[in-house]
Motif scaffolding. Structure first.
Motif, PDB file in Angstrom:
ATOM      1  N   LYS A   8       5.489   3.747  -6.612  1.00 24.43           N
ATOM      2  CA  LYS A   8       5.754   3.510  -5.193  1.00 24.43           C
ATOM      3  C   LYS A   8       7.185   3.907  -4.842  1.00 24.43           C
ATOM      4  O   LYS A   8       8.095   3.823  -5.664  1.00 24.43           O
ATOM      5  N   ALA A   9       7.370   4.327  -3.608  1.00 21.32           N
ATOM      6  CA  ALA A   9       8.684   4.733  -3.116  1.00 21.32           C
ATOM      7  C   ALA A   9       9.555   3.516  -2.845  1.00 21.32           C
ATOM      8  O   ALA A   9       9.070   2.390  -2.728  1.00 21.32           O
ATOM      9  N   THR A  10      10.847   3.781  -2.751  1.00 22.72           N
ATOM     10  CA  THR A  10      11.836   2.774  -2.365  1.00 22.72           C
ATOM     11  C   THR A  10      12.676   3.368  -1.239  1.00 22.72           C
ATOM     12  O   THR A  10      12.621   4.586  -0.998  1.00 22.72           O
ATOM     13  N   PRO A  11      13.474   2.563  -0.570  1.00 17.74           N
ATOM     14  CA  PRO A  11      14.368   3.147   0.445  1.00 17.74           C
ATOM     15  C   PRO A  11      15.258   4.250  -0.137  1.00 17.74           C
ATOM     16  O   PRO A  11      15.509   5.265   0.513  1.00 17.74           O
ATOM     17  N   GLU A  12      15.701   4.089  -1.378  1.00 18.16           N
ATOM     18  CA  GLU A  12      16.561   5.097  -2.010  1.00 18.16           C
ATOM     19  C   GLU A  12      15.795   6.393  -2.291  1.00 18.16           C
ATOM     20  O   GLU A  12      16.301   7.480  -2.041  1.00 18.16           O
ATOM     21  N   THR A  74       8.009   2.099   3.790  1.00 14.95           N
ATOM     22  CA  THR A  74       8.379   2.689   2.508  1.00 14.95           C
ATOM     23  C   THR A  74       7.554   2.131   1.360  1.00 14.95           C
ATOM     24  O   THR A  74       7.119   2.875   0.486  1.00 14.95           O
ATOM     25  N   LYS A  75       7.290   0.824   1.377  1.00 14.55           N
ATOM     26  CA  LYS A  75       6.563   0.213   0.256  1.00 14.55           C
ATOM     27  C   LYS A  75       5.152   0.763   0.106  1.00 14.55           C
ATOM     28  O   LYS A  75       4.528   0.600  -0.936  1.00 14.55           O
ATOM     29  N   GLU A  76       4.630   1.419   1.124  1.00 15.01           N
ATOM     30  CA  GLU A  76       3.293   2.005   1.049  1.00 15.01           C
ATOM     31  C   GLU A  76       3.318   3.481   0.643  1.00 15.01           C
ATOM     32  O   GLU A  76       2.269   4.080   0.458  1.00 15.01           O
ATOM     33  N   LEU A  77       4.496   4.053   0.514  1.00 20.85           N
ATOM     34  CA  LEU A  77       4.619   5.475   0.197  1.00 20.85           C
ATOM     35  C   LEU A  77       4.656   5.695  -1.311  1.00 20.85           C
ATOM     36  O   LEU A  77       4.910   4.779  -2.084  1.00 20.85           O
ATOM     37  N   VAL A  78       4.429   6.924  -1.715  1.00 19.32           N
ATOM     38  CA  VAL A  78       4.378   7.290  -3.123  1.00 19.32           C
ATOM     39  C   VAL A  78       5.575   8.176  -3.458  1.00 19.32           C
ATOM     40  O   VAL A  78       5.862   9.140  -2.751  1.00 19.32           O
TER      41      VAL A  78
END
Length: 142
Positions: A8-12, A74-78
């Motif tokens: 999963k993605a993070t803001p960074e 963001t928490k839903e992105l890959v």
């Protein structure tokens, strides 16, 4: 069983902050372990969603709308993925537990999802469709 392992993605990661040399080396060693064990079929990191697009389909499918990134939530992105061949979901969990933390210094999530196999579709997967799938997989390997 094949599984998709989703980092999963993070803001960074969404800000385009690249992994450190140390993390790249650690992930490289982990990927080598996966390959030597015959587990890893594919794996890649993804650019931030700001470089992506989404295509939204209307309910009838007749209209398609292109949406430029970045995307919210963001928490839903890959941020990256692997495709693994494992004997069970439990084996995949054990491999993920050994994975270097993909986002050191912050919370992170890795999700595991089984991929559909032809037999999962029952009677809808006709012999012709099975043969077509086998033919396409063969073509992909060349």
């Amino acid at each position: 069983m094949r599984v998709l392992v989703i980092v999963k993605a993070t803001p960074e990661s969404e800000a385009g902050i690249l992994p450190s040399e140390q993390l790249l080396a650690d992930m490289g060693r982990f990927n080598e372990e996966l390959v030597k064990a015959g587990v890893m079929l594919a794996g890649e990191g993804l650019h931030p969603s700001s470089r992506g697009k989404r295509i939204e389909f209307s309910a009838t499918g007749g209209k398609r709308t292109v949406v430029d990134g970045p995307f919210s939530e963001t928490k839903e992105l890959v941020a990256g993925f692997w495709i693994w061949q494992v004997s069970s979901l439990e084996e995949a969990v054990e491999w993920v537990k050994r994975c270097p933390h993909p986002h050191p210094g912050q919370e992170g999530t890795i999700e595991i999802r089984p991929l559909f196999e032809a037999e999962d579709f029952g009677d809808a997967m006709t012999p012709e469709l099975v043969e077509q799938g086998a033919r396409l997989r063969e073509q992909l390997q060349h």
